[in-house]
Design a protein around this motif. Structure first.
Motif, PDB file in Angstrom:
ATOM      1  N   GLU A 116       0.815  -1.222   0.000  1.00 14.08           N
ATOM      2  CA  GLU A 116       0.000   0.000   0.000  1.00 14.08           C
ATOM      3  C   GLU A 116       0.842   1.262   0.000  1.00 14.08           C
ATOM      4  N   ASP A 117       1.968   1.220   0.694  1.00  8.52           N
ATOM      5  CA  ASP A 117       2.831   2.408   0.742  1.00  8.52           C
ATOM      6  C   ASP A 117       3.733   2.408  -0.504  1.00  8.52           C
ATOM      7  N   LEU A 118       3.105   2.716  -1.627  1.00  7.45           N
ATOM      8  CA  LEU A 118       3.789   2.608  -2.919  1.00  7.45           C
ATOM      9  C   LEU A 118       3.634   3.914  -3.680  1.00  7.45           C
ATOM     10  N   ARG A 119       4.769   4.491  -4.086  1.00  6.20           N
ATOM     11  CA  ARG A 119       4.717   5.664  -4.974  1.00  6.20           C
ATOM     12  C   ARG A 119       5.226   5.216  -6.331  1.00  6.20           C
ATOM     13  N   THR A 120       4.479   5.593  -7.373  1.00  6.64           N
ATOM     14  CA  THR A 120       4.841   5.146  -8.718  1.00  6.64           C
ATOM     15  C   THR A 120       5.244   6.335  -9.575  1.00  6.64           C
ATOM     16  N   PHE A 121       6.391   6.220 -10.206  1.00  8.89           N
ATOM     17  CA  PHE A 121       6.875   7.265 -11.112  1.00  8.89           C
ATOM     18  C   PHE A 121       6.973   6.654 -12.500  1.00  8.89           C
ATOM     19  N   GLU A 122       6.118   7.116 -13.401  1.00  8.94           N
ATOM     20  CA  GLU A 122       6.041   6.493 -14.719  1.00  8.94           C
ATOM     21  C   GLU A 122       6.406   7.485 -15.811  1.00  8.94           C
ATOM     22  N   ALA A 123       6.920   6.977 -16.914  1.00  7.16           N
ATOM     23  CA  ALA A 123       7.181   7.823 -18.089  1.00  7.16           C
ATOM     24  C   ALA A 123       6.789   7.037 -19.327  1.00  7.16           C
ATOM     25  N   TYR A 125       7.048   5.581 -23.267  1.00  3.98           N
ATOM     26  CA  TYR A 125       8.132   4.999 -24.066  1.00  3.98           C
ATOM     27  C   TYR A 125       9.022   6.110 -24.639  1.00  3.98           C
ATOM     28  N   GLY A 126      10.318   5.978 -24.439  1.00  2.00           N
ATOM     29  CA  GLY A 126      11.258   6.962 -24.988  1.00  2.00           C
ATOM     30  C   GLY A 126      11.739   7.969 -23.957  1.00  2.00           C
ATOM     31  N   GLU A 127      11.119   7.950 -22.761  1.00  2.00           N
ATOM     32  CA  GLU A 127      11.503   8.919 -21.726  1.00  2.00           C
ATOM     33  C   GLU A 127      11.795   8.219 -20.407  1.00  2.00           C
ATOM     34  N   LEU A 128      12.413   8.969 -19.498  1.00  2.00           N
ATOM     35  CA  LEU A 128      12.676   8.462 -18.142  1.00  2.00           C
ATOM     36  C   LEU A 128      11.758   9.176 -17.161  1.00  2.00           C
ATOM     37  N   PRO A 129      11.288   8.511 -16.113  1.00  2.00           N
ATOM     38  CA  PRO A 129      10.546   9.236 -15.072  1.00  2.00           C
ATOM     39  C   PRO A 129      11.507  10.090 -14.247  1.00  2.00           C
ATOM     40  N   ASP A 130      10.976  10.859 -13.311  1.00  2.00           N
ATOM     41  CA  ASP A 130      11.780  11.767 -12.504  1.00  2.00           C
ATOM     42  C   ASP A 130      12.520  10.986 -11.411  1.00  2.00           C
ATOM     43  N   LEU A 131      13.724  10.534 -11.746  1.00  2.00           N
ATOM     44  CA  LEU A 131      14.490   9.713 -10.796  1.00  2.00           C
ATOM     45  C   LEU A 131      14.855  10.508  -9.544  1.00  2.00           C
ATOM     46  N   ALA A 132      14.995  11.835  -9.713  1.00  2.00           N
ATOM     47  CA  ALA A 132      15.381  12.689  -8.578  1.00  2.00           C
ATOM     48  C   ALA A 132      14.315  12.679  -7.481  1.00  2.00           C
ATOM     49  N   ALA A 133      13.121  12.186  -7.816  1.00  2.00           N
ATOM     50  CA  ALA A 133      12.049  12.136  -6.806  1.00  2.00           C
ATOM     51  C   ALA A 133      12.285  11.014  -5.790  1.00  2.00           C
ATOM     52  N   ASP A 135      13.147   8.948  -2.756  1.00  2.00           N
ATOM     53  CA  ASP A 135      13.337   9.268  -1.354  1.00  2.00           C
ATOM     54  C   ASP A 135      14.153   8.127  -0.738  1.00  2.00           C
ATOM     55  N   GLY A 136      15.388   8.433  -0.352  1.00  2.00           N
ATOM     56  CA  GLY A 136      16.304   7.408   0.148  1.00  2.00           C
ATOM     57  C   GLY A 136      15.839   6.691   1.414  1.00  2.00           C
ATOM     58  N   ALA A 137      14.763   7.186   2.031  1.00  2.00           N
ATOM     59  CA  ALA A 137      14.238   6.475   3.202  1.00  2.00           C
ATOM     60  C   ALA A 137      13.412   5.265   2.766  1.00  2.00           C
ATOM     61  N   ARG A 138      13.119   5.207   1.461  1.00  2.00           N
ATOM     62  CA  ARG A 138      12.256   4.149   0.945  1.00  2.00           C
ATOM     63  C   ARG A 138      13.068   3.181   0.084  1.00  2.00           C
ATOM     64  N   ASP A 139      12.465   2.053  -0.268  1.00  2.00           N
ATOM     65  CA  ASP A 139      13.094   1.151  -1.227  1.00  2.00           C
ATOM     66  C   ASP A 139      12.780   1.654  -2.637  1.00  2.00           C
ATOM     67  N   ALA A 140      13.676   1.401  -3.566  1.00  2.00           N
ATOM     68  CA  ALA A 140      13.423   1.772  -4.965  1.00  2.00           C
ATOM     69  C   ALA A 140      13.532   0.523  -5.832  1.00  2.00           C
ATOM     70  N   VAL A 141      12.643   0.428  -6.815  1.00  2.00           N
ATOM     71  CA  VAL A 141      12.685  -0.682  -7.773  1.00  2.00           C
ATOM     72  C   VAL A 141      12.702  -0.083  -9.173  1.00  2.00           C
ATOM     73  N   GLY A 156      24.127   6.924 -11.358  1.00  2.00           N
ATOM     74  CA  GLY A 156      23.510   6.646 -10.052  1.00  2.00           C
ATOM     75  C   GLY A 156      23.478   7.859  -9.143  1.00  2.00           C
ATOM     76  N   ASN A 157      23.675   9.064  -9.705  1.00  2.00           N
ATOM     77  CA  ASN A 157      23.771  10.280  -8.869  1.00  2.00           C
ATOM     78  C   ASN A 157      22.496  10.575  -8.086  1.00  2.00           C
ATOM     79  N   TRP A 158      21.373  10.072  -8.557  1.00  2.00           N
ATOM     80  CA  TRP A 158      20.085  10.333  -7.901  1.00  2.00           C
ATOM     81  C   TRP A 158      19.859   9.426  -6.691  1.00  2.00           C
ATOM     82  N   ILE A 159      20.763   8.486  -6.475  1.00  2.00           N
ATOM     83  CA  ILE A 159      20.611   7.553  -5.348  1.00  2.00           C
ATOM     84  C   ILE A 159      21.518   8.024  -4.208  1.00  2.00           C
ATOM     85  N   PRO A 160      20.935   8.408  -3.051  1.00  2.00           N
ATOM     86  CA  PRO A 160      21.779   8.900  -1.964  1.00  2.00           C
ATOM     87  C   PRO A 160      22.696   7.805  -1.430  1.00  2.00           C
ATOM     88  N   ALA A 161      23.957   8.190  -1.156  1.00  2.00           N
ATOM     89  CA  ALA A 161      24.921   7.221  -0.618  1.00  2.00           C
ATOM     90  C   ALA A 161      24.493   6.763   0.775  1.00  2.00           C
TER      91      ALA A 161
END
Ligand SMILES: Cc1ncc(COP(=O)(O)O)c(C=O)c1O
Length: 391
Positions: A116-123, A125-133, A135-141, A156-161
């Motif tokens: 249920e706690d799912l945020r979806t970022f879609e784009a 065909y031909g584009e990328l979604p907003d990877l900068a969105a 949130d490093g507190a969450r899992d990313a797939v 991988g700059n959008w992924i916080p160390a």
């Protein structure tokens, strides 16, 4: 009008499919002769072969020593689903999707695991979604390379160390052809039949120390079938990461995976593999620029795949066709080229916009692509003439 003459030269290898991909240059079935057929994968030499796949993959890809690598059932799909089912649910999930395979993982997460706690970022065909969105507190797939749209993650700059969540990356059409920032990735998966041109069988699963920590400290609320289980008595099953597979692998496919890895070593390792795919993309870009009818589905060069290169048709004649007629054009081009023995399996993926998809990964020779380009021009002109003659 008389039909354009056929080009004089054919690609030496017409295999441009995006999976299974072209075998490495010079491959023949003789490469499989040393295969441990008829022997147990749990015999000493069987386990050694499986461990060699792990060790060679680690060495070529520069996977950190602290990361675990396993050979797991059901190819890349098995590896991704094993990770999703084993790890998700502990935190909220940010899902990034921009083509068919990402959409498949979203279905798993939303409709099967019902998170249920799912945020979806879609784009599209031909584009990328907003990877900068992210949130490093969450899992990313996410997929690193969207095989059906030819759009890749640029870095991988959008992924916080210092992220707290895990990053789960389906890298099956990226690994061995693109640089992956291992320190930013907690789970990475791939299959043998992509960039290395191996036989499809088991999949590869890489886990960071933090992913292992999650496995050992979190029990998902849903049942896990045997082929997904990496934990026993609260502890990681370490043998799995030494080649002691959960179920029986094909030793013929294992041998083929080893053959591909040995070839990669022999040509100079990852740097050369990446350079080969980059050179192939550059050759395609030069042809696209002069073709007068083809264009990249990914308009932005920074996110353009160097493996699954997806093209659309940019021609006012084509734009005026209805959807059904549009879909028929690349199909007809692909069929003509297959009939000529010039290119196999280059029609776009079934869910993607009509177009062509040409695998340009490390096992493909640039000379074969150069030989293909005049044929693409020939087939397009022939299909356009035939379609125009009908109206
Ligand atoms: C990005 C991506 N994910 C998953 C898959 C499925 O892989 P497999 O057939 O190895 O399970 C593919 C296959 O093309 C793919 O390109």
């Amino acid at each position: 009008m008389s039909p354009a003459p056929k080009p004089a030269v054919r690609p030496a290898n017409p295999c441009f499919s995006s999976g299974p991909c072209a075998k490495r240059p010079g491959w023949s079935v003789a490469a499989l002769e040393p295969a441990l057929v008829g022997r147990s994968h749990r015999s000493k030499p069987g386990k050694a072969r499986l461990a060699e796949v792990i060790d060679r993959s680690r060495a070529i890809l520069g996977i950190p020593a602290a990361y675990r690598i396993a050979i797991v059932p059901a190819s890349d799909t098995g590896a991704v689903e094993m990770a999703l089912w084993s790890l998700l649910g502990a935190r909220g999930v940010d899902m990034f999707t921009w083509e068919s395979f990402g959409a498949g993982w979203l279905t798993d997460i939303a409709k099967q695991l019902k998170l249920e706690d799912l945020r979806t970022f879609e784009a599209p065909y031909g584009e990328l979604p907003d990877l900068a969105a992210y949130d490093g507190a969450r899992d990313a797939v996410f997929t690193w390379n969207g095989t059906t749209s030819g759009v890749r993650v640029p870095d991988g700059n959008w992924i916080p160390a210092d992220r707290k969540g895990l990053t789960i990356c389906d890298a099956t059409s990226a690994v061995f052809a693109m640089d992956l920032p291992w320190d930013k990735l907690d789970v990475v998966t791939w299959s043998w039949q992509k960039a290395m041109g191996g036989e499809a069988a088991h999949g590869m699963l890489v886990l960071s120390p933090r992913a292992v920590e999650r496995l050992e400290s979190y029990t998902p609320p849903w049942p896990l079938p045997k082929i997904f289980r990496m934990i026993s008595g609260g502890k990681l099953i370490e043998g799995l990461f030494r080649g002691e597979t959960i179920n029986t692998p094909s030793m013929l496919c294992v041998e083929d995976a080893l053959d591909g890895l040995a070839w990669a070593d022999s040509i100079g390792g990852l740097k050369t593999l990446i350079a080969r795919a980059d050179a192939n993309l550059a050759a395609i870009a030069r042809w696209v620029a002069r073709s007068g009818w083809a264009a990249f589905l990914a308009a932005d060069p920074a996110i353009r795949s160097s493996t699954s290169v997806c093209l659309k048709i940019a021609d006012p004649w084509f734009d005026r066709l209805d959807d059904k007629a549009k879909a028929a054009v690349p199909k007809a081009i692909a069929q003509r080229l297959e009939d000529e023995g010039v290119a196999y399996d280059i029609d776009a993926y079934r869910d993607a916009p009509p177009g062509l998809r040409i695998w340009a990964g490390s096992t493909v020779e640039t000379a074969d692509l150069e030989a293909l380009f005049p044929w693409l021009d020939w087939a397009y002109a022939a299909v356009k003439d035939a379609a125009s003659a009908k109206v």
